[in-house]
Design an enzyme around this catalytic site. Structure first.
Site, PDB file in Angstrom:
ATOM      1  N   ILE A 164      42.427 -20.603  42.714  1.00  0.00           N
ATOM      2  CA  ILE A 164      43.877 -20.426  42.891  1.00  0.00           C
ATOM      3  C   ILE A 164      44.145 -19.535  44.108  1.00  0.00           C
ATOM      4  O   ILE A 164      45.112 -19.744  44.855  1.00  0.00           O
ATOM      5  CB  ILE A 164      44.511 -19.823  41.612  1.00  0.00           C
ATOM      6  CG1 ILE A 164      44.126 -20.655  40.386  1.00  0.00           C
ATOM      7  CG2 ILE A 164      46.031 -19.767  41.740  1.00  0.00           C
ATOM      8  CD1 ILE A 164      44.502 -20.023  39.054  1.00  0.00           C
ATOM      9  N   PHE A 212      43.965 -11.795  42.513  1.00  0.00           N
ATOM     10  CA  PHE A 212      43.355 -12.861  41.708  1.00  0.00           C
ATOM     11  C   PHE A 212      41.974 -12.471  41.192  1.00  0.00           C
ATOM     12  O   PHE A 212      41.494 -13.050  40.230  1.00  0.00           O
ATOM     13  CB  PHE A 212      43.146 -14.128  42.565  1.00  0.00           C
ATOM     14  CG  PHE A 212      44.399 -14.767  43.046  1.00  0.00           C
ATOM     15  CD1 PHE A 212      45.100 -15.653  42.238  1.00  0.00           C
ATOM     16  CD2 PHE A 212      44.889 -14.515  44.323  1.00  0.00           C
ATOM     17  CE1 PHE A 212      46.253 -16.264  42.681  1.00  0.00           C
ATOM     18  CE2 PHE A 212      46.046 -15.120  44.771  1.00  0.00           C
ATOM     19  CZ  PHE A 212      46.731 -15.987  43.958  1.00  0.00           C
ATOM     20  N   SER A 233      36.560 -14.807  34.605  1.00  0.00           N
ATOM     21  CA  SER A 233      37.530 -15.462  33.730  1.00  0.00           C
ATOM     22  C   SER A 233      36.939 -16.540  32.811  1.00  0.00           C
ATOM     23  O   SER A 233      37.626 -17.502  32.484  1.00  0.00           O
ATOM     24  CB  SER A 233      38.678 -16.035  34.557  1.00  0.00           C
ATOM     25  OG  SER A 233      38.194 -16.825  35.610  1.00  0.00           O
ATOM     26  N   SER A 241      47.519 -14.121  32.373  1.00  0.00           N
ATOM     27  CA  SER A 241      47.104 -15.376  31.723  1.00  0.00           C
ATOM     28  C   SER A 241      47.831 -15.577  30.408  1.00  0.00           C
ATOM     29  O   SER A 241      48.197 -14.608  29.729  1.00  0.00           O
ATOM     30  CB  SER A 241      45.599 -15.301  31.467  1.00  0.00           C
ATOM     31  OG  SER A 241      45.201 -16.320  30.599  1.00  0.00           O
ATOM     32  N   TYR A 245      38.354 -11.421  27.325  1.00  0.00           N
ATOM     33  CA  TYR A 245      38.996 -11.817  28.576  1.00  0.00           C
ATOM     34  C   TYR A 245      40.509 -11.572  28.496  1.00  0.00           C
ATOM     35  O   TYR A 245      41.104 -10.926  29.364  1.00  0.00           O
ATOM     36  CB  TYR A 245      38.702 -13.296  28.870  1.00  0.00           C
ATOM     37  CG  TYR A 245      39.598 -13.887  29.943  1.00  0.00           C
ATOM     38  CD1 TYR A 245      39.491 -13.461  31.266  1.00  0.00           C
ATOM     39  CD2 TYR A 245      40.561 -14.846  29.627  1.00  0.00           C
ATOM     40  CE1 TYR A 245      40.326 -13.987  32.249  1.00  0.00           C
ATOM     41  CE2 TYR A 245      41.388 -15.382  30.601  1.00  0.00           C
ATOM     42  CZ  TYR A 245      41.271 -14.950  31.909  1.00  0.00           C
ATOM     43  OH  TYR A 245      42.094 -15.467  32.880  1.00  0.00           O
ATOM     44  N   LYS A 277      43.110  -8.744  30.493  1.00  0.00           N
ATOM     45  CA  LYS A 277      44.346  -9.084  31.211  1.00  0.00           C
ATOM     46  C   LYS A 277      45.514  -8.230  30.702  1.00  0.00           C
ATOM     47  O   LYS A 277      46.347  -7.744  31.469  1.00  0.00           O
ATOM     48  CB  LYS A 277      44.675 -10.572  31.050  1.00  0.00           C
ATOM     49  CG  LYS A 277      43.715 -11.507  31.784  1.00  0.00           C
ATOM     50  CD  LYS A 277      43.962 -11.474  33.275  1.00  0.00           C
ATOM     51  CE  LYS A 277      42.961 -12.312  34.048  1.00  0.00           C
ATOM     52  NZ  LYS A 277      43.067 -12.147  35.497  1.00  0.00           N
ATOM     53  N   ASN A 330      47.618 -23.541  32.133  1.00  0.00           N
ATOM     54  CA  ASN A 330      46.368 -24.174  32.609  1.00  0.00           C
ATOM     55  C   ASN A 330      46.503 -24.682  34.038  1.00  0.00           C
ATOM     56  O   ASN A 330      47.120 -25.729  34.257  1.00  0.00           O
ATOM     57  CB  ASN A 330      45.978 -25.322  31.681  1.00  0.00           C
ATOM     58  CG  ASN A 330      45.571 -24.810  30.315  1.00  0.00           C
ATOM     59  OD1 ASN A 330      46.395 -24.241  29.601  1.00  0.00           O
ATOM     60  ND2 ASN A 330      44.324 -24.958  29.964  1.00  0.00           N
ATOM     61  N   HIS A 376      36.886 -25.886  32.175  1.00  0.00           N
ATOM     62  CA  HIS A 376      38.233 -26.450  32.071  1.00  0.00           C
ATOM     63  C   HIS A 376      38.192 -27.973  31.880  1.00  0.00           C
ATOM     64  O   HIS A 376      37.343 -28.662  32.449  1.00  0.00           O
ATOM     65  CB  HIS A 376      39.053 -26.073  33.310  1.00  0.00           C
ATOM     66  CG  HIS A 376      39.301 -24.590  33.402  1.00  0.00           C
ATOM     67  ND1 HIS A 376      39.491 -23.914  34.580  1.00  0.00           N
ATOM     68  CD2 HIS A 376      39.367 -23.644  32.417  1.00  0.00           C
ATOM     69  CE1 HIS A 376      39.675 -22.627  34.331  1.00  0.00           C
ATOM     70  NE2 HIS A 376      39.610 -22.443  33.027  1.00  0.00           N
TER      71      HIS A 376
HETATM   72  N1  LIG Z   1      42.181 -21.131  36.452  1.00  0.00           N
HETATM   73  C1  LIG Z   1      43.077 -20.962  35.475  1.00  0.00           C
HETATM   74  O1  LIG Z   1      43.509 -21.927  34.817  1.00  0.00           O
HETATM   75  C2  LIG Z   1      43.600 -19.574  35.176  1.00  0.00           C
HETATM   76  C3  LIG Z   1      44.488 -19.423  34.093  1.00  0.00           C
HETATM   77  C4  LIG Z   1      44.989 -18.154  33.822  1.00  0.00           C
HETATM   78  C5  LIG Z   1      44.646 -17.069  34.618  1.00  0.00           C
HETATM   79  N2  LIG Z   1      43.768 -17.239  35.647  1.00  0.00           N
HETATM   80  C6  LIG Z   1      43.414 -16.070  36.460  1.00  0.00           C
HETATM   81  O2  LIG Z   1      43.670 -16.390  37.820  1.00  0.00           O
HETATM   82  C7  LIG Z   1      42.736 -15.731  38.672  1.00  0.00           C
HETATM   83  C8  LIG Z   1      42.073 -16.740  39.578  1.00  0.00           C
HETATM   84  O3  LIG Z   1      41.452 -17.741  38.780  1.00  0.00           O
HETATM   85  P1  LIG Z   1      40.512 -18.833  39.461  1.00  0.00           P
HETATM   86  O4  LIG Z   1      40.415 -19.962  38.504  1.00  0.00           O
HETATM   87  O5  LIG Z   1      40.971 -19.057  40.849  1.00  0.00           O
HETATM   88  O6  LIG Z   1      39.114 -18.037  39.444  1.00  0.00           O
HETATM   89  P2  LIG Z   1      37.914 -18.044  40.511  1.00  0.00           P
HETATM   90  O7  LIG Z   1      36.705 -17.565  39.769  1.00  0.00           O
HETATM   91  O8  LIG Z   1      37.844 -19.342  41.214  1.00  0.00           O
HETATM   92  O9  LIG Z   1      38.375 -16.925  41.553  1.00  0.00           O
HETATM   93  C9  LIG Z   1      38.172 -15.539  41.336  1.00  0.00           C
HETATM   94  C10 LIG Z   1      37.726 -14.934  42.670  1.00  0.00           C
HETATM   95  O10 LIG Z   1      37.597 -13.527  42.527  1.00  0.00           O
HETATM   96  C11 LIG Z   1      36.387 -13.091  43.156  1.00  0.00           C
HETATM   97  N3  LIG Z   1      35.994 -11.833  42.510  1.00  0.00           N
HETATM   98  C12 LIG Z   1      35.685 -11.621  41.200  1.00  0.00           C
HETATM   99  N4  LIG Z   1      35.413 -10.318  40.990  1.00  0.00           N
HETATM  100  C13 LIG Z   1      35.571  -9.660  42.191  1.00  0.00           C
HETATM  101  C14 LIG Z   1      35.463  -8.318  42.607  1.00  0.00           C
HETATM  102  N5  LIG Z   1      35.117  -7.328  41.765  1.00  0.00           N
HETATM  103  N6  LIG Z   1      35.708  -8.011  43.908  1.00  0.00           N
HETATM  104  C15 LIG Z   1      36.058  -8.983  44.800  1.00  0.00           C
HETATM  105  N7  LIG Z   1      36.183 -10.294  44.441  1.00  0.00           N
HETATM  106  C16 LIG Z   1      35.942 -10.626  43.155  1.00  0.00           C
HETATM  107  C17 LIG Z   1      35.421 -14.245  42.931  1.00  0.00           C
HETATM  108  O11 LIG Z   1      34.335 -14.284  43.852  1.00  0.00           O
HETATM  109  C18 LIG Z   1      36.352 -15.454  43.122  1.00  0.00           C
HETATM  110  O12 LIG Z   1      36.435 -15.865  44.470  1.00  0.00           O
HETATM  111  C19 LIG Z   1      41.779 -14.974  37.756  1.00  0.00           C
HETATM  112  O13 LIG Z   1      42.215 -13.638  37.656  1.00  0.00           O
HETATM  113  C20 LIG Z   1      41.945 -15.694  36.420  1.00  0.00           C
HETATM  114  O14 LIG Z   1      41.661 -14.835  35.341  1.00  0.00           O
HETATM  115  C21 LIG Z   1      43.239 -18.467  35.943  1.00  0.00           C
END
Ligand SMILES: NC(=O)c1ccc[n+]([C@@H]2O[C@H](COP(=O)([O-])OP(=O)(O)OC[C@H]3O[C@@H](n4cnc5c(N)ncnc54)[C@H](O)[C@@H]3O)[C@@H](O)[C@H]2O)c1
Length: 323
Positions: free
Chosen positions: A12, A72, A76, A116, A140, A144, A169, A186
């Site tokens: 995202i 972000f 997760s 989330s 998790y 959040k 989602n 997912h």
């Molecule tokens: N994908 C979904 O459907 C969804 C739903 C609800 C919430 N979220 C939240 O949205 C956010 C992004 O989700 P996503 O699916 O893009 O996840 P993702 O895993 O693709 O992206 C997370 C990014 O954060 C980086 N990262 C993690 N820990 C780090 C740290 N300590 N320092 C620097 N970088 C770090 C990772 O390398 C990665 O690039 C997350 O916080 C997730 O919890 C996602």
């Protein structure tokens, strides 16, 4: 506006960075590539490799101040959070506290946080409004919620504007940016990848839920719609304190409906096996998105068919993900 995007190499975060750049923002990314991909980094954004957990990295990044931070970065995977909760509290909570600390010390004026639907746990009423009880049922979701609390208290006392966007989602793809998690938990990417790789299996978890076709109902939101909501939140955030806003389509689709939409998008026959329910999967999780419409003037523009079409195009072009 100069914006710091943490986790901008992730799914995202990369799509949102592309959206912010297209809107004329100056963007810097902080990512440790723990689950992100170098190939997903938009070249026009300045990239800082490193972790939120490293004070020296934060010193380097916050050498200049930002107008806003979009956060972000997190782990997760719900299942992993149950077997290794401290990994989640350490990265998600400790990392976020370090970031909030920098913002509170004058590092930025606005903070947009990826929260989330997991904060709601198993809500009793659908669609879920922001007033619903927050009762997360896994570590998790609890990380959040803890981060929302820390952000609310600090934003109020330090006087910056914060928005917690509670995504339902996320799904779909935009150009060369798509969903590539390892492991992938997912539904939509698992389903599409199983069509491209005969070694991958796809199963439906339970068909005996109290829903019209017996399969779980979820609210799928196109990642481009999510990116547009972040832009709207950045422009809207103004008053000190935290506002929590749901981001969903307001419509639920059952697993069987997603399979039917995938069949239409791919032209493939899909005959999944059904296995028992997973624990902790609520029957129905659908967002009320009225508050997002009211405050951000944001409404999702893309439906499930478009999500499946874009995701399928991306998976066919990237059968091995970003690598
Ligand atoms: N994908 C979904 O459907 C969804 C739903 C609800 C919430 N979220 C939240 O949205 C956010 C992004 O989700 P996503 O699916 O893009 O996840 P993702 O895993 O693709 O992206 C997370 C990014 O954060 C980086 N990262 C993690 N820990 C780090 C740290 N300590 N320092 C620097 N970088 C770090 C990772 O390398 C990665 O690039 C997350 O916080 C997730 O919890 C996602």
């Amino acid at each position: 506006m100069r914006v710091l995007v943490t986790g901008g190499a992730g799914y995202i975060g990369s799509v949102t960075t592309a959206q912010l750049l297209a809107a004329g923002f100056e963007v810097e990314i902080l990512d440790d590539l723990s689950s992100g991909h170098r190939a997903a980094l938009p070249p026009a954004a300045l990239f800082h490799t490193g972790s939120l957990l490293e004070p020296a990295t934060l010193d380097r990044v916050f050498a200049r101040r930002f107008d806003a931070v979009v956060h972000f970065a997190a782990h997760s995977l719900v299942g992993e959070s149950m077997t290794d909760p401290l990994k989640y509290y350490h990265n998600n909570v400790t990392g976020t506290l370090a970031l909030i600390d920098r913002v509170a010390a004058g590092g930025a004026d606005r903070f947009v946080f990826s929260s989330s639907a997991a904060v709601y746990g198993e809500p009793e009423i659908s669609p879920v409004t922001e007033q619903a009880a927050v009762v997360p049922i896994n570590p998790y979701g609890r990380t959040k919620l803890v981060m929302e609390w820390a952000l609310a208290d600090t934003a109020r006392s330090a006087g910056f504007a914060a928005v917690a966007l509670r995504y339902f989602n996320a799904a779909g793809a935009v150009g060369d940016l798509g969903e590539d998690h390892t492991p992938e938990t997912h539904l939509i990417p698992r389903l599409l990848r199983s069509l491209l790789d005969p070694e991958l299996t796809f199963a439906v978890f339970g068909d005996d839920y109290p829903t019209p076709d017996g399969t779980c109902i979820r609210d799928y939101i196109h990642v481009q719609d999510l990116a547009e909501a972040h832009l709207a939140a950045l422009l809207w955030a103004d008053a000190p304190g935290l506002t929590a806003i749901n981001l969903g389509s307001g419509h639920g689709h059952s697993v069987s409906e997603v399979i039917a939409a995938a069949t239409a998008a791919t032209g493939r026959d899909i005959a999944p096996t059904t296995v028992p329910r997973r624990s902790g999967d609520p029957a129905r999780l659908v967002a009320s998105n009225e508050l997002a419409l009211q405050l951000l003037r944001w409404r999702p523009q893309r439906d499930l068919a478009e999500i499946l079409r874009d995701a399928w195009r991306w998976h066919r072009r990237h059968p091995h993900g970003h690598s």
